[in-house]
Design a protein around this motif. Structure first.
Motif, PDB file in Angstrom:
ATOM      1  N   ILE A   1       0.886  -1.181   0.000  1.00  0.00           N
ATOM      2  CA  ILE A   1       0.000   0.000   0.000  1.00  0.00           C
ATOM      3  C   ILE A   1       0.916   1.220   0.000  1.00  0.00           C
ATOM      4  O   ILE A   1       1.640   1.455   0.966  1.00  0.00           O
ATOM      5  CB  ILE A   1      -0.915  -0.024   1.237  1.00  0.00           C
ATOM      6  CG1 ILE A   1      -1.811  -1.266   1.176  1.00  0.00           C
ATOM      7  CG2 ILE A   1      -1.761   1.232   1.290  1.00  0.00           C
ATOM      8  CD1 ILE A   1      -2.603  -1.509   2.407  1.00  0.00           C
TER       9      ILE A   1
ATOM     10  N   GLU B   1       0.582   4.429   0.276  1.00  0.00           N
ATOM     11  CA  GLU B   1       0.447   5.531   1.227  1.00  0.00           C
ATOM     12  C   GLU B   1       1.259   5.294   2.485  1.00  0.00           C
ATOM     13  O   GLU B   1       1.736   6.236   3.115  1.00  0.00           O
ATOM     14  CB  GLU B   1      -1.018   5.727   1.590  1.00  0.00           C
ATOM     15  CG  GLU B   1      -1.261   7.045   2.266  1.00  0.00           C
ATOM     16  CD  GLU B   1      -2.687   7.500   2.167  1.00  0.00           C
ATOM     17  OE1 GLU B   1      -3.438   6.937   1.346  1.00  0.00           O
ATOM     18  OE2 GLU B   1      -3.031   8.413   2.911  1.00  0.00           O
ATOM     19  N   PHE B   2       1.418   4.022   2.866  1.00  0.00           N
ATOM     20  CA  PHE B   2       2.147   3.705   4.079  1.00  0.00           C
ATOM     21  C   PHE B   2       3.480   3.037   3.794  1.00  0.00           C
ATOM     22  O   PHE B   2       4.288   2.872   4.703  1.00  0.00           O
ATOM     23  CB  PHE B   2       1.304   2.777   4.968  1.00  0.00           C
ATOM     24  CG  PHE B   2      -0.006   3.398   5.359  1.00  0.00           C
ATOM     25  CD1 PHE B   2      -1.156   3.125   4.647  1.00  0.00           C
ATOM     26  CD2 PHE B   2      -0.082   4.258   6.423  1.00  0.00           C
ATOM     27  CE1 PHE B   2      -2.361   3.708   4.984  1.00  0.00           C
ATOM     28  CE2 PHE B   2      -1.275   4.840   6.783  1.00  0.00           C
ATOM     29  CZ  PHE B   2      -2.415   4.571   6.064  1.00  0.00           C
TER      30      PHE B   2
ATOM     31  N   ARG C   1       0.422  -5.653   2.831  1.00  0.00           N
ATOM     32  CA  ARG C   1      -0.928  -5.727   3.399  1.00  0.00           C
ATOM     33  C   ARG C   1      -0.962  -6.311   4.799  1.00  0.00           C
ATOM     34  O   ARG C   1      -1.715  -5.853   5.647  1.00  0.00           O
ATOM     35  CB  ARG C   1      -1.852  -6.509   2.455  1.00  0.00           C
ATOM     36  CG  ARG C   1      -1.296  -7.849   2.090  1.00  0.00           C
ATOM     37  CD  ARG C   1      -2.291  -8.706   1.391  1.00  0.00           C
ATOM     38  NE  ARG C   1      -1.845 -10.077   1.376  1.00  0.00           N
ATOM     39  CZ  ARG C   1      -1.594 -10.775   0.273  1.00  0.00           C
ATOM     40  NH1 ARG C   1      -1.780 -10.240  -0.909  1.00  0.00           N
ATOM     41  NH2 ARG C   1      -1.178 -12.002   0.350  1.00  0.00           N
ATOM     42  N   PHE C   2      -0.114  -7.288   5.079  1.00  0.00           N
ATOM     43  CA  PHE C   2      -0.148  -7.900   6.406  1.00  0.00           C
ATOM     44  C   PHE C   2       0.432  -6.961   7.462  1.00  0.00           C
ATOM     45  O   PHE C   2      -0.118  -6.827   8.560  1.00  0.00           O
ATOM     46  CB  PHE C   2       0.594  -9.235   6.404  1.00  0.00           C
ATOM     47  CG  PHE C   2       0.454  -9.989   7.685  1.00  0.00           C
ATOM     48  CD1 PHE C   2       1.543 -10.213   8.504  1.00  0.00           C
ATOM     49  CD2 PHE C   2      -0.791 -10.463   8.083  1.00  0.00           C
ATOM     50  CE1 PHE C   2       1.407 -10.905   9.707  1.00  0.00           C
ATOM     51  CE2 PHE C   2      -0.937 -11.152   9.279  1.00  0.00           C
ATOM     52  CZ  PHE C   2       0.158 -11.372  10.087  1.00  0.00           C
TER      53      PHE C   2
ATOM     54  N   PHE D   1       0.551  -3.739   7.252  1.00  0.00           N
ATOM     55  CA  PHE D   1      -0.434  -2.662   7.403  1.00  0.00           C
ATOM     56  C   PHE D   1      -1.485  -3.074   8.421  1.00  0.00           C
ATOM     57  O   PHE D   1      -1.854  -2.318   9.318  1.00  0.00           O
ATOM     58  CB  PHE D   1      -1.069  -2.346   6.044  1.00  0.00           C
ATOM     59  CG  PHE D   1      -2.277  -1.479   6.119  1.00  0.00           C
ATOM     60  CD1 PHE D   1      -3.555  -2.004   5.986  1.00  0.00           C
ATOM     61  CD2 PHE D   1      -2.161  -0.115   6.325  1.00  0.00           C
ATOM     62  CE1 PHE D   1      -4.666  -1.211   6.065  1.00  0.00           C
ATOM     63  CE2 PHE D   1      -3.273   0.695   6.401  1.00  0.00           C
ATOM     64  CZ  PHE D   1      -4.525   0.141   6.276  1.00  0.00           C
ATOM     65  N   ARG D   2      -1.957  -4.317   8.321  1.00  0.00           N
ATOM     66  CA  ARG D   2      -3.014  -4.799   9.226  1.00  0.00           C
ATOM     67  C   ARG D   2      -2.479  -4.871  10.657  1.00  0.00           C
ATOM     68  O   ARG D   2      -3.152  -4.431  11.595  1.00  0.00           O
ATOM     69  CB  ARG D   2      -3.466  -6.176   8.760  1.00  0.00           C
ATOM     70  CG  ARG D   2      -4.540  -6.751   9.627  1.00  0.00           C
ATOM     71  CD  ARG D   2      -5.182  -7.996   9.069  1.00  0.00           C
ATOM     72  NE  ARG D   2      -6.115  -8.542  10.041  1.00  0.00           N
ATOM     73  CZ  ARG D   2      -5.815  -9.502  10.905  1.00  0.00           C
ATOM     74  NH1 ARG D   2      -4.619 -10.059  10.903  1.00  0.00           N
ATOM     75  NH2 ARG D   2      -6.716  -9.923  11.779  1.00  0.00           N
TER      76      ARG D   2
ATOM     77  N   ALA E   1      -2.104  -1.315  11.953  1.00  0.00           N
ATOM     78  CA  ALA E   1      -3.404  -0.652  12.118  1.00  0.00           C
ATOM     79  C   ALA E   1      -4.109  -1.168  13.364  1.00  0.00           C
ATOM     80  O   ALA E   1      -4.699  -0.386  14.121  1.00  0.00           O
ATOM     81  CB  ALA E   1      -4.260  -0.906  10.881  1.00  0.00           C
ATOM     82  N   LEU E   2      -4.030  -2.474  13.605  1.00  0.00           N
ATOM     83  CA  LEU E   2      -4.678  -3.051  14.797  1.00  0.00           C
ATOM     84  C   LEU E   2      -3.966  -2.613  16.069  1.00  0.00           C
ATOM     85  O   LEU E   2      -4.582  -2.536  17.135  1.00  0.00           O
ATOM     86  CB  LEU E   2      -4.716  -4.573  14.688  1.00  0.00           C
ATOM     87  CG  LEU E   2      -5.657  -5.116  13.615  1.00  0.00           C
ATOM     88  CD1 LEU E   2      -5.466  -6.611  13.441  1.00  0.00           C
ATOM     89  CD2 LEU E   2      -7.106  -4.815  13.944  1.00  0.00           C
TER      90      LEU E   2
ATOM     91  N   PRO F   1      -1.817   6.665  12.136  1.00  0.00           N
ATOM     92  CA  PRO F   1      -2.731   7.726  12.590  1.00  0.00           C
ATOM     93  C   PRO F   1      -4.019   7.767  11.785  1.00  0.00           C
ATOM     94  O   PRO F   1      -3.995   7.786  10.561  1.00  0.00           O
ATOM     95  CB  PRO F   1      -1.916   9.011  12.375  1.00  0.00           C
ATOM     96  CG  PRO F   1      -0.834   8.642  11.463  1.00  0.00           C
ATOM     97  CD  PRO F   1      -0.553   7.193  11.628  1.00  0.00           C
ATOM     98  N   GLY F   2      -5.130   7.766  12.511  1.00  0.00           N
ATOM     99  CA  GLY F   2      -6.442   7.908  11.885  1.00  0.00           C
ATOM    100  C   GLY F   2      -7.018   6.637  11.315  1.00  0.00           C
ATOM    101  O   GLY F   2      -8.194   6.606  10.942  1.00  0.00           O
ATOM    102  N   VAL F   3      -6.245   5.554  11.215  1.00  0.00           N
ATOM    103  CA  VAL F   3      -6.734   4.307  10.610  1.00  0.00           C
ATOM    104  C   VAL F   3      -7.422   3.476  11.682  1.00  0.00           C
ATOM    105  O   VAL F   3      -6.843   3.235  12.739  1.00  0.00           O
ATOM    106  CB  VAL F   3      -5.579   3.519   9.974  1.00  0.00           C
ATOM    107  CG1 VAL F   3      -6.091   2.221   9.365  1.00  0.00           C
ATOM    108  CG2 VAL F   3      -4.889   4.330   8.914  1.00  0.00           C
ATOM    109  N   LYS F   4      -8.646   3.053  11.393  1.00  0.00           N
ATOM    110  CA  LYS F   4      -9.356   2.206  12.351  1.00  0.00           C
ATOM    111  C   LYS F   4     -10.174   1.187  11.584  1.00  0.00           C
ATOM    112  O   LYS F   4     -10.357   1.302  10.363  1.00  0.00           O
ATOM    113  CB  LYS F   4     -10.270   3.053  13.238  1.00  0.00           C
ATOM    114  CG  LYS F   4     -11.257   3.902  12.484  1.00  0.00           C
ATOM    115  CD  LYS F   4     -12.065   4.724  13.468  1.00  0.00           C
ATOM    116  CE  LYS F   4     -13.381   5.148  12.913  1.00  0.00           C
ATOM    117  NZ  LYS F   4     -13.467   6.381  12.234  1.00  0.00           N
ATOM    118  N   LYS F   5     -10.677   0.190  12.290  1.00  0.00           N
ATOM    119  CA  LYS F   5     -11.471  -0.844  11.663  1.00  0.00           C
ATOM    120  C   LYS F   5     -12.758  -0.205  11.122  1.00  0.00           C
ATOM    121  O   LYS F   5     -13.440   0.497  11.836  1.00  0.00           O
ATOM    122  CB  LYS F   5     -11.825  -1.938  12.659  1.00  0.00           C
ATOM    123  CG  LYS F   5     -10.754  -3.018  12.770  1.00  0.00           C
ATOM    124  CD  LYS F   5     -11.114  -4.077  13.771  1.00  0.00           C
ATOM    125  CE  LYS F   5     -12.273  -4.954  13.324  1.00  0.00           C
ATOM    126  NZ  LYS F   5     -11.942  -5.887  12.248  1.00  0.00           N
ATOM    127  N   ALA F   6     -13.038  -0.488   9.861  1.00  0.00           N
ATOM    128  CA  ALA F   6     -14.230   0.104   9.250  1.00  0.00           C
ATOM    129  C   ALA F   6     -15.454  -0.715   9.603  1.00  0.00           C
ATOM    130  O   ALA F   6     -15.399  -1.949   9.616  1.00  0.00           O
ATOM    131  CB  ALA F   6     -14.064   0.162   7.737  1.00  0.00           C
TER     132      ALA F   6
END
Lengths: 233, 100
Positions: free
Chosen positions: B73, B75-76, B80-81, B83-84, B87-88, B93-98
């Motif tokens: 990704i 942007e970061f 993908r793993f 990132f997950r 994020a968890l 910053p600002g990323v949360k579970k949708a």
């Protein structure tokens, strides 16, 4: 008409005051101070409104000064991933503007931008189990009117100095310019630019004209000599 | 010690940076319709002599944590793993579970 983000703060303050007070009249005092100041807020000046509130003015809704002439001075954009921090800072900004005597509009909520990422849960295969993550960018806009540009600059500098972490601010300012500002700007820009093409063309033109004149002069002389020769012959 | 592939990517980035102007000049000459064919041909031959670590297509955005080449990704700069995981752990910053 309390600001949404400060409603809980006001009630917390009341509870704290009641909890800490030792006199027998805290309930009445807190009740009277918690009542919103004498309405209507719009017709009061900022000083009169401030005088009517004894404690916790910054917690209450800000006093929005009325526009005097309707001339835009600045537009302030605020963005953040966290809406509560954003609302708190906009509340703070409104108070700051009111204190400086700058008429400000009420905050407007621009549409929230949402960025979504769908990602596999595991590091290897298992496409059928995925997880959604998002990042929401909340936006607020506030317009400043009528104030002197120096005052608007002061307000913007003050807000930049005390900006809340996690909030981004952008200020678009308007100011009066004297007549002929466009031409002056153009001249200053051209002074810095490389104008070789223009200079070359002008030089060529000047040279061409010089040559033409020289040729004409030479032709005239030749004609005069011929005339003399013919006359003599 | 980063991945072998990451090292190769770093080498490619340095090479591209050093040779970009030269490559662009040769490319311009080789693709220019108005120049004589001989000159264009020579320019193309010169272009062919450049190594693979000077070609911009060799550069690939890799995960900055693991060096994974796929599922990154931009942007970061994370795969993908990773990132997950981050994020968890609330590290982005600002990323949360949708949820909607």
């Amino acid at each position: 008409m309390l600001a949404r983000s400060c409603r809980s703060a006001a009630s917390t303050l009341q509870r704290w005051a009641r909890f800490n007070s030792t006199t027998a009249v805290p309930a009445a005092a807190s009740a009277s101070s918690s009542a919103t100041p004498v309405a209507p807020q719009q017709q009061l000046t900022e000083a009169a409104y401030a005088a009517s509130v004894v404690h916790g003015r910054s917690v209450r809704a800000p006093h929005y000064l009325p526009k005097t002439h309707g001339i835009p001075a600045a537009t302030l954009h605020f963005r953040s991933y966290h809406p509560r921090v954003l609302d708190f800072f906009v509340h703070f900004a409104s108070h700051a503007a009111s204190a400086l005597g700058v008429p400000l509009s009420k905050p407007v909520h621009l549409p929230t931008q949402r960025r979504l990422w769908t990602v596999l849960r595991g590091p290897f295969v298992h496409k059928k189990s995925q997880e959604n993550f998002e990042r929401r960018t909340h936006k607020r806009v506030v317009k400043a009117w009528d104030a002197h540009p120096d005052v608007v600059d002061m307000l913007v500098q003050y807000l930049e100095k005390h900006i809340a972490p996690g909030v981004g601010m952008r200020a678009v300012k308007w100011h009066r310019a004297p007549v002929g500002v466009g031409q002056k700007t153009m001249e200053s820009v051209l002074g810095h630019m490389r104008v070789d093409e223009q200079v070359r063309a002008e030089k060529v033109k000047a040279l061409g004209e010089q040559i033409v004149q020289q040729e004409l002069a030479a032709a005239a002389e030749a004609a005069a000599k011929e005339g003399v020769v013919q006359k003599s012959s | 010690m980063p991945n072998a592939r990451v090292l190769r990517d770093i080498k490619a980035r340095h090479g591209v940076n050093a040779n970009e102007i030269l490559r662009r000049a040769y490319l311009y000459v080789a693709r220019n319709q108005t120049l004589p064919a001989q000159v264009r041909f020579q320019a193309q031959l010169q272009l062919n002599t450049f190594g693979r670590y000077t070609r911009p297509s060799t550069v690939k955005n890799r995960c900055t944590e693991t060096g994974r080449g796929r599922g990154v990704i931009s942007e970061f700069g994370l795969c993908r793993f990773q990132f997950r995981q981050k994020a968890l752990a609330n590290e982005l910053p600002g990323v949360k579970k949708a949820s909607w």
